[in-house]
Write a protein that holds these residues in place. Structure first.
Motif, PDB file in Angstrom:
ATOM      1  N   SER A 218      54.234  90.905  34.233  1.00 56.17           N
ATOM      2  CA  SER A 218      53.454  91.320  35.404  1.00 56.17           C
ATOM      3  C   SER A 218      52.958  90.117  36.189  1.00 56.17           C
ATOM      4  N   GLN A 219      52.660  89.026  35.492  1.00 53.77           N
ATOM      5  CA  GLN A 219      52.236  87.805  36.174  1.00 53.77           C
ATOM      6  C   GLN A 219      53.383  87.190  36.958  1.00 53.77           C
ATOM      7  N   VAL A 220      54.618  87.294  36.422  1.00 55.31           N
ATOM      8  CA  VAL A 220      55.794  86.822  37.156  1.00 55.31           C
ATOM      9  C   VAL A 220      55.964  87.615  38.443  1.00 55.31           C
ATOM     10  N   ASP A 221      55.625  88.890  38.390  1.00 58.80           N
ATOM     11  CA  ASP A 221      55.692  89.741  39.587  1.00 58.80           C
ATOM     12  C   ASP A 221      54.484  89.543  40.492  1.00 58.80           C
ATOM     13  N   GLN A 222      53.684  88.508  40.213  1.00 54.54           N
ATOM     14  CA  GLN A 222      52.534  88.110  41.037  1.00 54.54           C
ATOM     15  C   GLN A 222      51.438  89.178  41.070  1.00 54.54           C
ATOM     16  N   CYS A 223      51.242  89.861  39.934  1.00 52.70           N
ATOM     17  CA  CYS A 223      50.124  90.794  39.826  1.00 52.70           C
ATOM     18  C   CYS A 223      48.850  90.030  39.515  1.00 52.70           C
ATOM     19  N   THR A 224      47.769  90.420  40.140  1.00 52.78           N
ATOM     20  CA  THR A 224      46.478  89.838  39.817  1.00 52.78           C
ATOM     21  C   THR A 224      46.017  90.383  38.465  1.00 52.78           C
ATOM     22  N   THR A 228      47.200  93.938  36.856  1.00 50.94           N
ATOM     23  CA  THR A 228      47.807  94.033  35.531  1.00 50.94           C
ATOM     24  C   THR A 228      47.061  95.037  34.665  1.00 50.94           C
TER      25      THR A 228
END
Length: 321
Positions: A218-224, A228
């Motif tokens: 989710s962090q790779v998908d730029q989720c805060t 997340t």
């Protein structure tokens, strides 16, 4: 090379136990466990059975000595009186008369439907507060390291050990100061605060075992961090959230002391409301039993529907892997 010829079962045979290592001992153990289970089952289930059979007895049969184990002449008198009382106290007597031509009068003036609605409002509100606050706190405690974290978790656990009556006086003072005396909001806040620590511990176990790879994706998908939590973790924690909500709901539904202290008759929830059916030597115990059965139906129906989510939720954070 020397060979070790020691018999690995020699020590076992030397310390054999008749109770555990013989066929007769096995029968004794199974019999003892069966009898113990039977005694515990009777101890737990007999009050429920007695409530049910009492609801179907007449007043005269209840007063018989010795009491009857089964209703001799099963009667719905208790249920009828409860329904008539609720219709009259709820102000529906005129509507029933207009629709069905039935005149409803009752010497008991207790609105059971109103009690159920009050309890549902309080229990649902308390459950939502406990789940929202507890889930957010458990996520932070699981995924963040900060000074005093272990102490905070210990304090939350210790708060579950205090009986509610121990904080009754300060809670009463606080509620009076805030002007929330005789309001359902007061109970919602108190019950939500009482059950939130349990939610924290339950949900923290789930978040601790949650795969890091999913969070990293989710962090790779730029989720805060909030995205997340809200779009990834919360949907996957559904069972644990349901289990937490049920725990908070049941505590609020069954709690008596705070509701009896902070509310008057017009705002009563189910537990103190059922007490109003008890009127000393004039108590109609078939009415009390019938009312108890009726107020249990919504909870039992709800639990039967979501039972599997409850069990899965309680064990969701208990096993790693």
């Amino acid at each position: 090379m020397a060979t070790d010829n020691t018999d690995p079962t020699a020590e076992y045979r030397k310390n054999q136990s008749w109770l555990y290592d013989s066929k007769a001992g096995g029968y004794v153990r199974k019999t003892a466990i069966g009898l113990l289970t039977l005694v515990i089952g009777v101890f737990v289930l007999f009050p429920l059975y007695w409530m049910v059979v009492t609801a179907f007895k007449t007043t005269s049969e209840i007063q018989q000595i010795p009491p009857t184990v089964f209703p001799v002449n099963p009667s719905l008198e208790g249920f009828r009186l409860v329904i008539e009382s609720s219709i009259q106290a709820g102000g529906y007597a005129g509507l029933v008369n207009d629709l069905f031509g039935i005149t409803v009068t009752s010497a008991i003036d207790i609105n059971l439907l109103g009690l159920i609605i009050n309890s549902l409002k309080v229990a649902v509100g308390a459950g939502l507060i406990a789940v929202v606050l507890g889930t957010g706190a458990s996520y932070v405690l699981s995924r963040r390291e900060f000074r005093g974290k272990n102490l905070l978790m210990s304090l939350l656990l210790a708060s579950l050990m205090f009986p509610g009556t121990a904080i009754m006086v300060p809670e009463w003072e606080l509620i009076s100061t805030l002007g929330l005396f005789n309001t359902h909001l007061a109970l919602i806040l108190i019950y939500g605060a009482m059950t939130a620590p349990f939610v924290v511990w339950l949900m923290k176990g789930f978040f601790d075992d949650f795969p890091d790879s999913i969070i990293e994706a989710s962090q790779v998908d730029q989720c805060t961090p909030f995205e997340t939590f809200w779009y990834v973790l919360v949907p996957m924690a559904r069972n644990s959230l349901i289990a937490s909500f049920i725990f908070a709901f049941l505590l609020a539904w069954n709690e008596l002391v705070f509701a009896l202290t902070l509310l008057d008759n017009s705002k009563f929830t189910v537990p103190p409301g059922l007490l109003t059916f008890v009127q000393g030597f004039n108590t109609q115990w078939n009415v009390v039993a019938a009312a108890s059965i009726i107020v249990s139906i919504p909870v039992l129906a709800g639990l039967a529907y979501i039972q599997r989510y409850f069990v899965q939720g309680l064990t969701g954070g208990a096993i790693k892997g």
